[in-house]
Design a protein around this motif. Structure first.
Motif, PDB file in Angstrom:
ATOM      1  N   GLU A   1      -8.058  16.621   4.606  1.00 53.83           N
ATOM      2  CA  GLU A   1      -8.927  15.591   5.201  1.00 53.83           C
ATOM      3  C   GLU A   1      -8.234  14.231   5.249  1.00 53.83           C
ATOM      4  O   GLU A   1      -8.475  13.424   6.160  1.00 53.83           O
ATOM      5  N   MET A   2      -7.383  13.972   4.278  1.00 56.61           N
ATOM      6  CA  MET A   2      -6.723  12.666   4.202  1.00 56.61           C
ATOM      7  C   MET A   2      -5.405  12.607   4.961  1.00 56.61           C
ATOM      8  O   MET A   2      -4.782  11.545   5.066  1.00 56.61           O
ATOM      9  N   LEU A   3      -4.980  13.731   5.509  1.00 58.38           N
ATOM     10  CA  LEU A   3      -3.663  13.824   6.133  1.00 58.38           C
ATOM     11  C   LEU A   3      -3.474  12.798   7.253  1.00 58.38           C
ATOM     12  O   LEU A   3      -2.454  12.093   7.314  1.00 58.38           O
ATOM     13  N   GLY A   4      -4.460  12.693   8.145  1.00 58.50           N
ATOM     14  CA  GLY A   4      -4.360  11.767   9.271  1.00 58.50           C
ATOM     15  C   GLY A   4      -4.304  10.318   8.827  1.00 58.50           C
ATOM     16  O   GLY A   4      -3.464   9.533   9.305  1.00 58.50           O
ATOM     17  N   TRP A   5      -5.194   9.977   7.893  1.00 54.11           N
ATOM     18  CA  TRP A   5      -5.252   8.588   7.403  1.00 54.11           C
ATOM     19  C   TRP A   5      -3.953   8.207   6.706  1.00 54.11           C
ATOM     20  O   TRP A   5      -3.404   7.137   6.961  1.00 54.11           O
ATOM     21  N   LEU A   6      -3.448   9.120   5.862  1.00 57.03           N
ATOM     22  CA  LEU A   6      -2.216   8.824   5.136  1.00 57.03           C
ATOM     23  C   LEU A   6      -1.026   8.668   6.080  1.00 57.03           C
ATOM     24  O   LEU A   6      -0.207   7.759   5.921  1.00 57.03           O
ATOM     25  N   SER A   7      -0.915   9.547   7.079  1.00 51.91           N
ATOM     26  CA  SER A   7       0.213   9.456   8.015  1.00 51.91           C
ATOM     27  C   SER A   7       0.170   8.157   8.795  1.00 51.91           C
ATOM     28  O   SER A   7       1.204   7.515   9.022  1.00 51.91           O
ATOM     29  N   ASN A   8      -1.025   7.730   9.206  1.00 47.16           N
ATOM     30  CA  ASN A   8      -1.159   6.466   9.934  1.00 47.16           C
ATOM     31  C   ASN A   8      -0.799   5.267   9.065  1.00 47.16           C
ATOM     32  O   ASN A   8      -0.128   4.334   9.508  1.00 47.16           O
ATOM     33  N   GLU A   9      -1.265   5.304   7.809  1.00 45.83           N
ATOM     34  CA  GLU A   9      -0.984   4.193   6.903  1.00 45.83           C
ATOM     35  C   GLU A   9       0.503   4.086   6.586  1.00 45.83           C
ATOM     36  O   GLU A   9       1.061   2.984   6.538  1.00 45.83           O
ATOM     37  N   LEU A  10       1.147   5.232   6.409  1.00 52.26           N
ATOM     38  CA  LEU A  10       2.583   5.223   6.122  1.00 52.26           C
ATOM     39  C   LEU A  10       3.381   4.756   7.341  1.00 52.26           C
ATOM     40  O   LEU A  10       4.364   4.016   7.212  1.00 52.26           O
ATOM     41  N   ALA A  11       2.935   5.180   8.533  1.00 55.19           N
ATOM     42  CA  ALA A  11       3.599   4.730   9.763  1.00 55.19           C
ATOM     43  C   ALA A  11       3.440   3.224   9.939  1.00 55.19           C
ATOM     44  O   ALA A  11       4.376   2.517  10.340  1.00 55.19           O
ATOM     45  N   SER A  12       2.246   2.737   9.610  1.00 53.41           N
ATOM     46  CA  SER A  12       1.984   1.296   9.691  1.00 53.41           C
ATOM     47  C   SER A  12       2.870   0.529   8.716  1.00 53.41           C
ATOM     48  O   SER A  12       3.402  -0.541   9.049  1.00 53.41           O
TER      49      SER A  12
ATOM     50  N   ASN B   1       0.829  -1.212   0.000  1.00 54.24           N
ATOM     51  CA  ASN B   1       0.000   0.000   0.000  1.00 54.24           C
ATOM     52  C   ASN B   1       0.859   1.257   0.000  1.00 54.24           C
ATOM     53  O   ASN B   1       0.578   2.229  -0.696  1.00 54.24           O
ATOM     54  N   ALA B   2       1.932   1.230   0.826  1.00 55.33           N
ATOM     55  CA  ALA B   2       2.771   2.415   0.974  1.00 55.33           C
ATOM     56  C   ALA B   2       3.496   2.767  -0.315  1.00 55.33           C
ATOM     57  O   ALA B   2       3.675   3.946  -0.638  1.00 55.33           O
ATOM     58  N   ILE B   3       3.928   1.749  -1.063  1.00 51.49           N
ATOM     59  CA  ILE B   3       4.663   2.024  -2.309  1.00 51.49           C
ATOM     60  C   ILE B   3       3.718   2.079  -3.505  1.00 51.49           C
ATOM     61  O   ILE B   3       4.157   2.284  -4.632  1.00 51.49           O
ATOM     62  N   GLY B   4       2.433   1.897  -3.241  1.00 46.61           N
ATOM     63  CA  GLY B   4       1.430   1.947  -4.300  1.00 46.61           C
ATOM     64  C   GLY B   4       0.414   3.030  -4.040  1.00 46.61           C
ATOM     65  O   GLY B   4       0.726   4.234  -4.080  1.00 46.61           O
ATOM     66  N   PHE B   5      -0.796   2.628  -3.707  1.00 44.03           N
ATOM     67  CA  PHE B   5      -1.914   3.557  -3.588  1.00 44.03           C
ATOM     68  C   PHE B   5      -1.672   4.644  -2.536  1.00 44.03           C
ATOM     69  O   PHE B   5      -1.863   5.839  -2.795  1.00 44.03           O
ATOM     70  N   ILE B   6      -1.226   4.249  -1.330  1.00 43.35           N
ATOM     71  CA  ILE B   6      -1.038   5.211  -0.246  1.00 43.35           C
ATOM     72  C   ILE B   6       0.107   6.162  -0.575  1.00 43.35           C
ATOM     73  O   ILE B   6      -0.011   7.387  -0.413  1.00 43.35           O
ATOM     74  N   GLY B   7       1.230   5.607  -1.039  1.00 40.11           N
ATOM     75  CA  GLY B   7       2.362   6.456  -1.408  1.00 40.11           C
ATOM     76  C   GLY B   7       2.019   7.417  -2.527  1.00 40.11           C
ATOM     77  O   GLY B   7       2.417   8.591  -2.508  1.00 40.11           O
ATOM     78  N   MET B   8       1.262   6.920  -3.492  1.00 43.01           N
ATOM     79  CA  MET B   8       0.831   7.752  -4.613  1.00 43.01           C
ATOM     80  C   MET B   8      -0.020   8.923  -4.119  1.00 43.01           C
ATOM     81  O   MET B   8       0.186  10.076  -4.508  1.00 43.01           O
ATOM     82  N   LEU B   9      -0.959   8.620  -3.215  1.00 43.35           N
ATOM     83  CA  LEU B   9      -1.826   9.669  -2.682  1.00 43.35           C
ATOM     84  C   LEU B   9      -1.033  10.686  -1.867  1.00 43.35           C
ATOM     85  O   LEU B   9      -1.306  11.891  -1.913  1.00 43.35           O
ATOM     86  N   ALA B  10      -0.063  10.190  -1.088  1.00 48.60           N
ATOM     87  CA  ALA B  10       0.746  11.085  -0.261  1.00 48.60           C
ATOM     88  C   ALA B  10       1.522  12.074  -1.131  1.00 48.60           C
ATOM     89  O   ALA B  10       1.543  13.280  -0.856  1.00 48.60           O
ATOM     90  N   ILE B  11       2.144  11.554  -2.200  1.00 48.36           N
ATOM     91  CA  ILE B  11       2.885  12.429  -3.119  1.00 48.36           C
ATOM     92  C   ILE B  11       1.931  13.404  -3.797  1.00 48.36           C
ATOM     93  O   ILE B  11       2.206  14.612  -3.906  1.00 48.36           O
ATOM     94  N   GLU B  12       0.790  12.881  -4.226  1.00 47.80           N
ATOM     95  CA  GLU B  12      -0.188  13.723  -4.924  1.00 47.80           C
ATOM     96  C   GLU B  12      -0.708  14.823  -4.004  1.00 47.80           C
ATOM     97  O   GLU B  12      -0.904  15.960  -4.436  1.00 47.80           O
ATOM     98  N   CYS B  13      -0.940  14.488  -2.723  1.00 50.51           N
ATOM     99  CA  CYS B  13      -1.431  15.481  -1.763  1.00 50.51           C
ATOM    100  C   CYS B  13      -0.442  16.638  -1.617  1.00 50.51           C
ATOM    101  O   CYS B  13      -0.835  17.813  -1.621  1.00 50.51           O
TER     102      CYS B  13
END
Length: 580
Positions: A289-300, A127-139
């Motif tokens: 709005e996605m900041l908290g979710w993304l930070s938690n997912e990346l930490a996980s 997830n981190a190197i795919g969907f979540i990472g993509m969203l984090a960079i995009e954000c």
């Protein structure tokens, strides 16, 4: 040393990420252009009446929409392809490494934990190197781009989102942290709930036999109530924070319209600029709005990667010799020279000596915990001896390739394990894809399993359940014996492998084993009947050889072996004498 650096995989698939990131930047650029076109429609077409521009501006909006959709699709699919390839490589690397680890590692780590590493933790990294990472960079890129466009339109109005959006981000992070703690508790409780249900269903016969239905129902209700309470706690957290986020985002738009309207009235910005600014404001909301979710997912994901690497840095205790000795053909001579063995600081075997020539049979008996199965583990090199040597054909097994040691020994384990596959595949596991059907059928017949196998619907192609569910204990043992016979190894080891068989079937299998004249056999058993025909029998007690000899010699000594014989057959012989 970290064996799983993510950058290694990024280097392998760098070109995919370059394509995906380029598509993302183009998509964001197009996204930033759309409000500018809207501004031109308002100012030039609606306010100034330049109707001739309307069609070209509308076509431009359509083009931006189509272009953005295309590049968003490319971005999504390429990110998915790259991350799936990396996840596949990590999972393959991890599973291959686990397969190489020694049995000692599995003694210390439970199966559930290893399964979580292979499945859940790799998925988190994926997830981190795919969907979540993509969203984090995009954000990040999206937010910076929007702020730049806003500042370009009106530096004064940009102060409003710069004040409110950090508050939205802080609230989102705080909400996600509280939800994250609750999610973890829900996950743990879900596992407990599943365990209770699984144990109850798997042990349904025991539950009914002891009339524990009501007790099990109450236990399930207790765990179910905890699961309910945690989900309610999650709902309350959402109710507490989510409306605040919605209020702040709506407040931002209202304030922008109010203060932006004042600037329009004062002719500081055009009404088209205000329309564009409002669009940009809408675009800056979702990253916060996605900041908290993304930070938690990346930490996980970071935590999961550490757990994966913790396994990858483990080294197997059993190592191959730097210059192994290769034997053209192994004959099957087994020798223990003053072997002692300790495991987890407990001494298990002490000064074991025996020499078993090719084709001979050794019987091993002893009380539970006397060290019988440890002899099997040492021959297979699941563990290495603490002192002494184990020789195969006169060569220390530490100097032989590990694959050769295990290829030339067939073991029927005390704890029978059958795979969820066909009977034929379970028997041919020692030579998967090579063994012919005739060999499989002969081995099954020799193990006295032919009758019940051919009574099954698909016979040798019958799929048996996980761990042999659907077969009796005796049937599983016979399939396991057939597996060992079919392997045709020079050394055959049976570790209490006939305990679930009746005396007649056990005798018939023993007669089949006698026919394997070139096979060296080690028979570990509790029954006298299983070892009495052995060329030598050793009796273990507290890890030491207390008695040794043939059946007749040991009977004359009237020691431990004789006591075991009397315990197993004494009543029968006394009864026969009384009848005579």
């Amino acid at each position: 040393m970290n064996k799983n650096p993510i950058k290694k995989y990024f280097r392998k698939y760098w070109y995919l990420y370059v394509i995906a990131l380029t598509s993302m930047f183009i998509s964001i650029f197009l996204d930033m252009r759309a409000p500018m076109v809207t501004s031109s429609i308002i100012d030039d077409v609606i306010v100034d009446g330049k109707i001739e521009l309307l069609m070209s501006l509308l076509m431009l909006l359509v083009g931006i929409g189509v272009g953005r959709a295309i590049f968003q699709y490319i971005k999504e699919i390429i990110f998915d392809i790259a991350s799936m390839n990396i996840a596949c490589d990590i999972r393959r690397n991890l599973f291959g490494h686990i397969q190489k680890l020694s049995i000692r590692y599995f003694d210390k780590n439970n199966t559930g934990e290893l399964m979580a590493r292979v499945k859940d933790d790799v998925d988190n990294v994926w997830n981190a190197i795919g969907f979540i990472g993509m969203l984090a960079i995009e954000c990040v890129v999206h937010t910076v781009s929007v702020l730049y466009c806003m500042f370009h339109i009106s530096p004064i109005l940009t102060i409003l989102p710069l004040i409110i959006m950090p508050i939205v981000g802080y609230t989102a992070v705080k909400m996600e942290n509280k939800l994250g703690a609750t999610y973890e508790q829900i996950s743990e409780q879900n596992a407990e709930l599943n365990t209770v249900a699984q144990e109850n269903l798997a042990g349904v016969r025991t539950v009914k036999a002891f009339a524990r239905e009501q007790y099990e129902i109450e236990k399930f209700k207790k765990h179910n109530k905890k699961y309910y309470d945690l989900n309610m706690q999650q709902a309350k957290t959402l109710v507490k924070y989510d409306p605040n986020i919605s209020f702040l985002t709506k407040l931002l738009l209202v304030l922008l319209i109010i203060f932006g309207g004042i600037l329009v009235i004062k002719d500081r910005i055009s009404i088209g600029d205000l329309g564009a600014f409002t669009q940009y404001a809408n675009n800056i909301i979702w990253p916060m709005e996605m900041l908290g979710w993304l930070s938690n997912e990346l930490a996980s994901a970071l935590a999961s990667n550490k757990k994966i690497n913790k396994i990858l840095v483990e080294e197997p205790d059993i190592k191959e010799a730097e210059k192994p000795i290769l034997l053209e053909k192994m004959e099957g001579k087994v020798e223990f020279k003053d072997v002692s063995f300790s495991l987890h600081d407990t001494e298990i075997l002490k000064h074991i000596n025996f020499c078993l020539e090719k084709g001979k049979t050794l019987g091993i008996m002893g009380m539970t915990g006397s060290g019988k199965s440890s002899i099997v583990n040492l021959i297979e090199r699941f563990y290495d001896v603490t002192e002494g040597e184990i020789l195969l054909d006169g060569v220390d097994i530490k100097m032989l390739p590990l694959k050769d040691v295990r290829k030339n020994t067939s073991v029927v384990m005390q704890d029978v394990f059958l795979f969820s596959d066909t009977i034929g595949e379970n028997v041919s596991i020692g030579s998967h894809g090579v063994m012919d059907k005739e060999t499989i059928h002969r081995a099954i017949a020799a193990a006295r399993a032919k009758e019940f196998v051919e009574d099954m619907g698909e016979q040798y192609d019958t799929i048996i359940g996980e761990r042999g569910v659907g077969l009796s204990g005796g049937q599983k043992q016979r399939i396991s014996i057939a597996r060992a016979i079919a392997k045709k190894s020079p050394v055959l080891i049976l570790d209490d492998s006939t305990s679930a068989l009746d005396m007649e079937t056990e005798y018939e299998i023993q007669q089949e084993l006698v026919q394997l004249e070139d096979t060296t056999k080690i028979i570990i058993a509790h029954r006298i009947s299983a070892v009495r025909k052995a060329d030598e029998i050793i009796i273990l007690e507290n890890g030491e050889i207390k008695e040794r000899g043939t059946h007749e010699e040991l009977m004359k000594k009237k020691g431990l072996y004789y006591s075991t014989y009397e315990a197993q057959y004494g009543d029968y012989h006394n009864a026969m004498k009384a009848m005579a």
